[in-house]
Design a protein around this motif. Structure first.
Motif, PDB file in Angstrom:
ATOM      1  N   LYS A  72      15.856  24.624  50.879  1.00  0.00           N
ATOM      2  CA  LYS A  72      15.443  25.137  49.576  1.00  0.00           C
ATOM      3  C   LYS A  72      16.282  24.479  48.487  1.00  0.00           C
ATOM      4  O   LYS A  72      17.505  24.442  48.568  1.00  0.00           O
ATOM      5  CB  LYS A  72      15.615  26.660  49.532  1.00  0.00           C
TER       6      LYS A  72
ATOM      7  N   GLU B  78       4.645  33.736  55.932  1.00  0.00           N
ATOM      8  CA  GLU B  78       5.897  33.259  55.339  1.00  0.00           C
ATOM      9  C   GLU B  78       5.661  32.709  53.937  1.00  0.00           C
ATOM     10  O   GLU B  78       6.420  33.000  52.999  1.00  0.00           O
ATOM     11  CB  GLU B  78       6.513  32.174  56.231  1.00  0.00           C
TER      12      GLU B  78
ATOM     13  N   ALA C  24       5.205  35.499  51.488  1.00  0.00           N
ATOM     14  CA  ALA C  24       6.473  36.135  51.120  1.00  0.00           C
ATOM     15  C   ALA C  24       7.193  35.335  50.036  1.00  0.00           C
ATOM     16  O   ALA C  24       7.697  35.903  49.057  1.00  0.00           O
ATOM     17  CB  ALA C  24       7.360  36.266  52.358  1.00  0.00           C
ATOM     18  N   TYR C  25       7.219  34.017  50.171  1.00  0.00           N
ATOM     19  CA  TYR C  25       7.867  33.184  49.160  1.00  0.00           C
ATOM     20  C   TYR C  25       7.134  33.267  47.821  1.00  0.00           C
ATOM     21  O   TYR C  25       7.760  33.277  46.759  1.00  0.00           O
ATOM     22  CB  TYR C  25       7.931  31.728  49.632  1.00  0.00           C
TER      23      TYR C  25
ATOM     24  N   GLU D  40       9.917  37.120  47.838  1.00  0.00           N
ATOM     25  CA  GLU D  40      10.620  37.876  48.864  1.00  0.00           C
ATOM     26  C   GLU D  40      11.330  36.940  49.840  1.00  0.00           C
ATOM     27  O   GLU D  40      10.973  35.778  49.977  1.00  0.00           O
ATOM     28  CB  GLU D  40       9.628  38.759  49.636  1.00  0.00           C
ATOM     29  N   GLN D  41      12.332  37.500  50.506  1.00  0.00           N
ATOM     30  CA  GLN D  41      13.013  36.751  51.560  1.00  0.00           C
ATOM     31  C   GLN D  41      12.219  36.860  52.852  1.00  0.00           C
ATOM     32  O   GLN D  41      11.680  37.917  53.165  1.00  0.00           O
ATOM     33  CB  GLN D  41      14.432  37.302  51.767  1.00  0.00           C
ATOM     34  N   TRP D  42      12.164  35.774  53.604  1.00  0.00           N
ATOM     35  CA  TRP D  42      11.396  35.766  54.847  1.00  0.00           C
ATOM     36  C   TRP D  42      12.299  36.122  56.016  1.00  0.00           C
ATOM     37  O   TRP D  42      13.335  35.497  56.252  1.00  0.00           O
ATOM     38  CB  TRP D  42      10.783  34.393  55.070  1.00  0.00           C
ATOM     39  N   ASP D  43      11.898  37.172  56.757  1.00  0.00           N
ATOM     40  CA  ASP D  43      12.627  37.604  57.938  1.00  0.00           C
ATOM     41  C   ASP D  43      11.626  37.683  59.096  1.00  0.00           C
ATOM     42  O   ASP D  43      10.754  38.559  59.102  1.00  0.00           O
ATOM     43  CB  ASP D  43      13.275  38.970  57.715  1.00  0.00           C
TER      44      ASP D  43
END
Length: 232
Positions: free
Chosen positions: A69, A117, A120-121, A125-128
């Motif tokens: 990133k 994923e 989420a981005y 949001e953070q991807w878990d």
């Protein structure tokens, strides 16, 4: 001769005035500044591309990294980074709601992101992966529960009752068996006795048949009375 000389002198360009000379000097200076700025911008782009090529190469060679990133950057820088990533065989995406916050993420081909994923981005949001797997299972369980509930409601709407077993303790086995034959359930017609659904006559035909039966009954009664009177 004098006229010819005069016309020649008139056609010749007049010497520039002080004002014209100043305008031309400013125009030349502005053109020189623009050219210098373009060269500077071109050199900055080339240096940035060279830097990105080095970072992308290091990223590819690092087996411990699956994605990278970058910090937010301008549109031109993002475009250069996307181009470098494509040439290197990587997958790249830009995320961020506004121009100032948009950033680039690089993914190795063998670790391409899933739709969940990426979503989420896009939402910031953070991807878990563990949390995503838990959510996926919860959705599957909810869908299965909803399907089971719908099937139960459908079954309850028209139950396949076994009248012989249901009422045998009240009316006996033989009577319950007869009742089951009489009140036969049919899925095509719902839970209404099939015999009630098999009369395809129109109302007018049914009424005519009833009238004919009544008329025949009256004629039979009249004939019976007449015969009785003759014998007496």
């Amino acid at each position: 001769m004098a006229d010819l000389l005069g016309s020649i002198l008139n056609s010749m360009e007049k010497p520039p005035t002080v004002g014209d000379q100043e305008s031309r000097r400013k125009a030349r200076e502005q053109a020189a500044r623009l050219k210098k700025m373009e060269e500077l911008e071109k050199r900055k782009k080339a240096e940035f591309r060279k830097k990105m090529e080095k970072e992308v190469s290091d990223f590819i060679q690092d087996s411990s990294q699956q994605k990278r990133k970058y910090n937010p950057m301008g549109k031109i820088e993002r475009s250069i980074l996307h181009d470098v990533a494509e040439v290197a065989g990587l997958t790249s995406f830009s995320f961020g709601e506004d121009e100032e916050s948009r950033y680039v993420m690089l993914f190795k081909k063998e670790f391409a992101p899933s739709d969940e994923e990426l979503e989420a981005y896009r939402k910031g949001e953070q991807w878990d992966p563990k949390v995503a797997e838990q959510r996926r299972r919860q959705k599957e369980q909810a869908a299965l529960a909803e399907a089971a509930s719908a099937q139960t409601e459908k079954t309850q709407a028209c139950p396949n009752s076994n009248y012989r077993d249901k009422y045998s303790h009240l009316i006996g086995t033989s009577a319950a068996k007869d009742a089951a034959h009489t009140l036969e359930a049919n899925r095509t017609y719902g839970c209404v006795p099939v015999a009630n659904k098999r009369d395809t006559r129109s109302i007018e035909e049914a009424m005519n048949e009833i009238r004919a039966k009544k008329r025949q009954r009256r004629e039979d009664d009249t004939g019976a009375q007449s015969g009785g009177g003759g014998s007496s």
